[in-house]
Design a protein around this motif. Structure first.
Motif, PDB file in Angstrom:
ATOM      1  N   ILE A  37       0.953  -1.205  -0.030  1.00 14.04           N
ATOM      2  CA  ILE A  37      -0.063  -0.039   0.007  1.00 14.04           C
ATOM      3  C   ILE A  37       0.865   1.351   0.068  1.00 14.04           C
ATOM      4  N   THR A  38       1.970   1.165   0.756  1.00 14.82           N
ATOM      5  CA  THR A  38       2.677   2.379   0.749  1.00 14.82           C
ATOM      6  C   THR A  38       3.495   2.674  -0.362  1.00 14.82           C
ATOM      7  N   MET A  39       3.908   1.656  -0.950  1.00 14.85           N
ATOM      8  CA  MET A  39       4.675   1.884  -2.323  1.00 14.85           C
ATOM      9  C   MET A  39       3.770   2.359  -3.473  1.00 14.85           C
ATOM     10  N   ILE A  40       2.687   1.948  -3.376  1.00 14.12           N
ATOM     11  CA  ILE A  40       1.659   2.758  -4.552  1.00 14.12           C
ATOM     12  C   ILE A  40       1.506   4.148  -4.211  1.00 14.12           C
ATOM     13  N   ARG A  41       1.312   4.316  -2.796  1.00 15.34           N
ATOM     14  CA  ARG A  41       0.827   5.852  -2.390  1.00 15.34           C
ATOM     15  C   ARG A  41       2.257   6.586  -2.586  1.00 15.34           C
ATOM     16  N   TYR A  42       3.659   6.147  -2.561  1.00 16.87           N
ATOM     17  CA  TYR A  42       4.694   6.765  -2.623  1.00 16.87           C
ATOM     18  C   TYR A  42       5.163   6.904  -4.030  1.00 16.87           C
ATOM     19  N   TRP A  43       4.517   6.178  -5.084  1.00 12.55           N
ATOM     20  CA  TRP A  43       4.824   6.449  -6.350  1.00 12.55           C
ATOM     21  C   TRP A  43       4.009   7.922  -6.873  1.00 12.55           C
ATOM     22  N   ALA A  44       2.815   7.975  -6.131  1.00 10.20           N
ATOM     23  CA  ALA A  44       2.263   9.287  -6.303  1.00 10.20           C
ATOM     24  C   ALA A  44       2.891  10.433  -5.844  1.00 10.20           C
ATOM     25  N   PHE A  45       3.373  10.152  -4.457  1.00 14.40           N
ATOM     26  CA  PHE A  45       3.967  11.238  -3.870  1.00 14.40           C
ATOM     27  C   PHE A  45       5.062  11.741  -4.482  1.00 14.40           C
ATOM     28  N   ALA A  46       5.820  10.745  -4.799  1.00 15.08           N
ATOM     29  CA  ALA A  46       7.340  11.097  -5.578  1.00 15.08           C
ATOM     30  C   ALA A  46       6.853  11.843  -6.958  1.00 15.08           C
ATOM     31  N   SER A  47       5.997  11.466  -7.501  1.00 19.38           N
ATOM     32  CA  SER A  47       5.692  12.346  -8.733  1.00 19.38           C
ATOM     33  C   SER A  47       5.225  13.767  -8.471  1.00 19.38           C
ATOM     34  N   PHE A  48       4.464  13.962  -7.225  1.00 19.51           N
ATOM     35  CA  PHE A  48       3.987  15.281  -7.050  1.00 19.51           C
ATOM     36  C   PHE A  48       5.287  16.028  -6.678  1.00 19.51           C
ATOM     37  N   ALA A  49       6.167  15.431  -5.837  1.00 19.34           N
ATOM     38  CA  ALA A  49       7.245  16.025  -5.104  1.00 19.34           C
ATOM     39  C   ALA A  49       8.237  16.454  -6.408  1.00 19.34           C
ATOM     40  N   THR A  50       8.279  15.459  -7.399  1.00 18.57           N
ATOM     41  CA  THR A  50       9.170  16.106  -8.485  1.00 18.57           C
ATOM     42  C   THR A  50       8.660  17.287  -9.424  1.00 18.57           C
ATOM     43  N   TRP A 206     -14.000  -2.250  -4.950  1.00 15.98           N
ATOM     44  CA  TRP A 206     -13.747  -1.013  -4.787  1.00 15.98           C
ATOM     45  C   TRP A 206     -12.693  -0.560  -4.171  1.00 15.98           C
ATOM     46  N   ASP A 207     -11.797  -1.428  -3.820  1.00 14.74           N
ATOM     47  CA  ASP A 207     -10.279  -1.056  -3.392  1.00 14.74           C
ATOM     48  C   ASP A 207      -9.259  -0.600  -4.304  1.00 14.74           C
ATOM     49  N   TYR A 208      -9.600  -0.889  -5.697  1.00 13.83           N
ATOM     50  CA  TYR A 208      -8.847   0.131  -6.652  1.00 13.83           C
ATOM     51  C   TYR A 208      -9.115   1.732  -6.558  1.00 13.83           C
ATOM     52  N   GLY A 209     -10.538   1.980  -6.242  1.00 15.55           N
ATOM     53  CA  GLY A 209     -11.042   3.325  -6.225  1.00 15.55           C
ATOM     54  C   GLY A 209     -10.301   3.650  -4.954  1.00 15.55           C
ATOM     55  N   TRP A 210     -10.261   3.272  -3.679  1.00 19.40           N
ATOM     56  CA  TRP A 210      -9.703   3.323  -2.539  1.00 19.40           C
ATOM     57  C   TRP A 210      -8.264   3.687  -2.473  1.00 19.40           C
ATOM     58  N   MET A 211      -7.570   2.919  -3.417  1.00 20.22           N
ATOM     59  CA  MET A 211      -5.966   3.189  -3.592  1.00 20.22           C
ATOM     60  C   MET A 211      -5.906   4.450  -4.195  1.00 20.22           C
ATOM     61  N   PHE A 212      -6.937   4.784  -5.307  1.00 17.68           N
ATOM     62  CA  PHE A 212      -6.600   6.073  -5.981  1.00 17.68           C
ATOM     63  C   PHE A 212      -6.842   7.152  -5.078  1.00 17.68           C
ATOM     64  N   MET A 213      -7.965   7.046  -4.034  1.00 19.91           N
ATOM     65  CA  MET A 213      -8.284   8.273  -3.156  1.00 19.91           C
ATOM     66  C   MET A 213      -7.002   8.430  -2.107  1.00 19.91           C
ATOM     67  N   LEU A 214      -6.353   7.136  -1.740  1.00 24.64           N
ATOM     68  CA  LEU A 214      -5.396   7.325  -0.805  1.00 24.64           C
ATOM     69  C   LEU A 214      -4.126   8.208  -1.503  1.00 24.64           C
ATOM     70  N   CYS A 215      -4.048   7.840  -2.804  1.00 25.02           N
ATOM     71  CA  CYS A 215      -2.835   8.729  -3.572  1.00 25.02           C
ATOM     72  C   CYS A 215      -3.471  10.277  -3.656  1.00 25.02           C
ATOM     73  N   VAL A 216      -4.819  10.264  -3.903  1.00 20.74           N
ATOM     74  CA  VAL A 216      -5.303  11.930  -4.169  1.00 20.74           C
ATOM     75  C   VAL A 216      -5.107  12.560  -2.487  1.00 20.74           C
ATOM     76  N   THR A 217      -5.473  11.939  -1.497  1.00 21.70           N
ATOM     77  CA  THR A 217      -5.573  12.517  -0.275  1.00 21.70           C
ATOM     78  C   THR A 217      -3.986  12.741   0.116  1.00 21.70           C
ATOM     79  N   GLY A 218      -3.025  11.997  -0.169  1.00 24.65           N
ATOM     80  CA  GLY A 218      -1.695  11.899   0.300  1.00 24.65           C
ATOM     81  C   GLY A 218      -1.081  13.302  -0.318  1.00 24.65           C
ATOM     82  N   ILE A 219      -1.429  13.360  -1.904  1.00 23.39           N
ATOM     83  CA  ILE A 219      -0.820  14.685  -2.487  1.00 23.39           C
ATOM     84  C   ILE A 219      -1.772  15.972  -2.059  1.00 23.39           C
TER      85      ILE A 219
END
Length: 298
Positions: A37-50, A206-219
């Motif tokens: 879970i953290t890996m997927i979230r960090y991919w989005a976070f790293a993209s935002f940070a870059t 629905w967990d695909y959607g929840w994972m997407f929301m986790l990335c959105v909320t993280g950013i």
């Protein structure tokens, strides 16, 4: 609307989104490996940070330039490790209980700043730290005589974040906040990607959607927090972060059926009070030091 009012609104938005993010993390962490879970979230976070670093003055070239490369790498590893531990804590011991223990982090920062930063702590902050530790001990036995060993993971997560804050203070002496933010996202993503594929699994329903929301909320939570720090001092922001404990208690009790025991509530009140006092005293001492340095030598 004044810039200060906007800053407080940004803080409240960030804290609210962080709390939603925590609730989603608990749901996903209960069904899938926290490292994955953290890996997927960090991919989005790293993209935002870059992207954020690329748009800052000087672009990526300036963001990559650091005088403390090893400490920046250590920061990234500490934070991503802490997030993995936090997700596991949410899934295993609950949102409210975890956040109650995490609220002791400012006290740990004050304690570690003595040997690691060479800071001096007076009797008032020592008293607050001691009171906060008593509060933590009260929280650790929320059901009377029953002690859950998993609670030690929450303490470990608090220690990881405390070390992260200390290292951040060290690098801030030489590197810009943009540089630190860039390395936080990118180093964390590289580190967790070296481990995450071994825990790869497929989402269901629905967990695909929840994972997407986790990335959105993280950013979005980091974005609003950055906006808040642009107009507010850390002394104004940090006490408000304790609202996460309130949110976690409400979400944990209403959505996940967590029990708020008397020990947990009492311990949380003690820890939060001690933490706010410690933050306040740190700012008072820092202000006195600045004024002393500004006075001309006689």
């Amino acid at each position: 609307m004044s810039s200060k009012t906007q800053g407080y609104l940004f803080v409240l938005l960030a804290i609210t989104i962080f709390s939603v993010q925590d609730a989603i993390s608990k749901h996903l962490g209960s069904a899938y490996p926290p490292i994955f879970i953290t890996m997927i979230r960090y991919w989005a976070f790293a993209s935002f940070a870059t992207i954020f670093a690329a748009k800052a003055p000087g672009g990526l070239t300036a963001a990559i330039r650091t005088k403390r490369p090893m400490l920046q790498i250590l920061r990234g590893v500490l934070l991503v490790s802490q997030i993995v531990t936090v997700v596991y804590c949410f899934a295993s011991i609950g949102l409210a209980h975890s956040q109650a223990i995490f609220s002791a982090t400012p006290l740990l920062v004050a304690l570690l700043s003595i040997p690691l930063l060479g800071e001096t702590v007076g009797w008032r902050r020592w008293s607050a730290i001691a009171a906060g530790m008593i509060g933590v001990l009260i929280i650790l036995k929320p059901s009377g005589d029953v002690f859950d060993v998993k609670q030690l993971l929450a303490i470990f997560a608090s220690l990881l974040f405390a070390f992260y804050v200390i290292v951040t203070r060290l690098v801030s002496r030489d590197d810009s906040s943009v540089t630190s933010f860039f390395y936080t996202g990118v180093v964390g993503a590289v580190f967790i990607t070296a481990l995450g594929p071994f825990y790869w699994t497929s989402f269901s329903g629905w967990d695909y959607g929840w994972m997407f929301m986790l990335c959105v909320t993280g950013i979005s939570s980091h974005y609003f927090l950055i906006r808040a720090y642009n107009v507010l001092d850390a002394a104004a922001v940090q006490p408000l972060t304790y609202l996460q404990l309130v949110y976690a208690s409400v979400i944990g009790a209403t959505i996940y059926g967590e029990q708020l025991t008397r020990n947990m509530v009492l311990g949380s009140v003690i820890v939060v009070s001690a933490g706010i006092f410690t933050i306040w005293r740190e700012q008072i001492v820092a202000r006195r030091v600045r004024l002393a340095q500004q006075q001309p030598n006689r």
